[in-house]
Design a protein around this motif. Structure first.
Motif, mmCIF file in Angstrom:
data_model
loop_
_atom_site.group_PDB
_atom_site.id
_atom_site.type_symbol
_atom_site.label_atom_id
_atom_site.label_comp_id
_atom_site.label_asym_id
_atom_site.label_seq_id
_atom_site.Cartn_x
_atom_site.Cartn_y
_atom_site.Cartn_z
ATOM 1 N N PRO A 38 0.878 -1.128 -0.048
ATOM 2 C CA PRO A 38 -0.050 0.022 -0.034
ATOM 3 C C PRO A 38 0.903 1.441 0.109
ATOM 4 C CG PRO A 38 0.184 -1.007 2.069
ATOM 5 C CD PRO A 38 0.947 -2.060 1.209
ATOM 6 N N ASN A 58 -0.501 7.721 -1.631
ATOM 7 C CA ASN A 58 -0.876 8.251 -2.608
ATOM 8 C C ASN A 58 -1.370 7.654 -3.746
ATOM 9 O OD1 ASN A 58 -0.572 10.798 -1.392
ATOM 10 N ND2 ASN A 58 1.775 11.038 -1.953
ATOM 11 N N THR A 59 -1.470 6.061 -3.470
ATOM 12 C CA THR A 59 -2.028 5.208 -4.541
ATOM 13 C C THR A 59 -3.497 4.589 -4.058
ATOM 14 O OG1 THR A 59 0.286 4.784 -5.246
ATOM 15 C CG2 THR A 59 -1.326 3.196 -5.930
ATOM 16 N N ASP A 60 -4.182 4.775 -5.166
ATOM 17 C CA ASP A 60 -5.570 4.177 -4.883
ATOM 18 C C ASP A 60 -5.874 3.053 -6.207
ATOM 19 O OD1 ASP A 60 -6.137 5.807 -2.735
ATOM 20 O OD2 ASP A 60 -6.717 7.464 -4.251
ATOM 21 N N ILE A 82 -8.676 1.391 -7.649
ATOM 22 C CA ILE A 82 -10.130 1.452 -7.842
ATOM 23 C C ILE A 82 -10.696 0.604 -9.252
ATOM 24 C CG2 ILE A 82 -9.812 3.797 -7.702
ATOM 25 C CD1 ILE A 82 -10.307 4.187 -10.732
ATOM 26 N N ARG A 101 -4.887 1.299 -11.256
ATOM 27 C CA ARG A 101 -4.077 1.817 -10.231
ATOM 28 C C ARG A 101 -3.629 3.234 -10.262
ATOM 29 N NH1 ARG A 101 -2.723 -1.233 -6.446
ATOM 30 N NH2 ARG A 101 -0.750 -0.351 -5.739
ATOM 31 N N HIS A 146 -2.138 6.932 -9.190
ATOM 32 C CA HIS A 146 -1.079 7.622 -8.527
ATOM 33 C C HIS A 146 -1.521 9.071 -8.407
ATOM 34 C CE1 HIS A 146 1.021 3.524 -8.610
ATOM 35 N NE2 HIS A 146 0.440 3.317 -9.808
#
Length: 315
Positions: free
Chosen positions: A54, A57-59, A61, A70, A72
């Motif tokens: 994890p 600043n990275t999600d 979705i 991903r 960023h």
């Protein structure tokens, strides 16, 4: 014990071979295989569990279709409602994931101050052409419509198979007319399936990717497809596509097709910047990211992106 002529000359051949590599890559080149992509590794990688660390600043979705992306975010954005980059991972069309390039994507996001989205496209041979390209296009249209993104300041980029997909995506975007791509960044891209049909006279100098893996990737991807439609270098009309940056090493089996594609782009009045790294092999920047030549390679890409995405230079 009798020493054979082959045993006598083998060290000499190894020294001559090593001298072909860039001085900054010479040492690491001794420990790298000619390719990482074989039928066995494709089988093994498909069964390995994915370990994703994890990052604040990275999600991760999921688009409505179920496609994973991903995203960023930079710590400090260059401008609000600004530019964005779609990153497409490599792996010969048959392996890899968006998460494997998290480090590079975060580096690009921070360096440029922009949102970087990496797509987990479907892989061949289970999903041959056009599955991966459709996934990339879906992500592109989603990114262009993102509330934080200026649709006229979106670029696409990718390495190896990802570079080939980025080139194909630029052609699809031109043909459909829904998204106006600002730039295409192609790192040692897979552009021409015909390369895999030719004898490779320099096969001993290949690292991480050779003509056997090239043939494997293309054959898995092109099942039943018309190569004159599916393969970027086979397309007849390149006019009107996004300005391009193409980077490749002279020891990469994909070097000649990169040269040829750059020449055709220029003949079609498409801006194309060609960055050729003497003595560099396929994926050299991923193996030695902190070397001076890899940093210059990345700086050249960022310069193109700043120019085409209208990003102010830091500092």
């Amino acid at each position: 014990m009798t020493t054979t002529p082959a045993a006598v000359f083998r060290p000499l051949r190894q020294r001559v071979s090593a001298s072909a590599f860039h001085p900054e890559l010479r040492r690491v080149s001794r420990f790298l295989p000619n390719t990482l992509v074989t039928p066995v590794t494709v089988w093994a990688f498909a069964r390995l569990p994915r370990i994703v660390r994890p990052h604040p600043n990275t999600d991760a979705i999921t688009l409505p279709s179920g496609l994973a992306v991903r995203v960023h975010q930079p710590s400090v954005a260059s401008t609000p409602g600004g530019a964005a980059l779609l990153w497409i991972h490599g792996g010969g069309y048959v392996l890899g994931s968006a998460a494997m390039d998290d480090g590079l994507c975060r580096r690009l996001a921070e360096e440029l101050g922009i949102l970087v989205a990496a797509v987990d496209y479907r892989l061949a041979p289970a999903h041959p052409y056009p599955a991966a390209l459709i996934d990339c296009y879906e992500t592109l249209t989603w990114l262009a419509a993102h509330p934080e993104v200026d649709a006229k300041r979106v670029a696409v980029a990718g390495a190896s198979a990802g570079g080939g997909l980025a080139a194909a995506l630029a052609l699809m975007a031109r043909d459909r007319g829904e998204v106006d791509i600002a730039a295409q960044i192609l790192l040692y891209p897979m552009l021409d399936d015909r390369t895999a049909m030719r004898r490779d006279a320099d096969r001993g100098l290949r690292r991480l990717w050779n003509n056997a893996s090239n043939a494997l990737g293309w054959s898995a991807y092109l099942v039943g497809a018309d190569p004159h439609i599916a393969v970027p270098a086979r397309r007849g009309d390149l006019r009107g596509i996004a300005p391009a940056w193409i980077g490749v090493g002279t020891l990469d089996v994909l070097c000649d097709e990169s040269y040829s594609y750059a020449e055709r782009l220029r003949e079609a009045d498409v801006e194309c910047r060609l960055e050729v790294v003497p003595g560099a092999f396929h994926g050299f920047d991923a193996v030695a990211p902190e070397s001076a030549i890899s940093r210059r390679f990345l700086t050249s890409q960022c310069t193109m992106l700043r120019d085409r995405l209208r990003i102010s230079t830091k500092g």
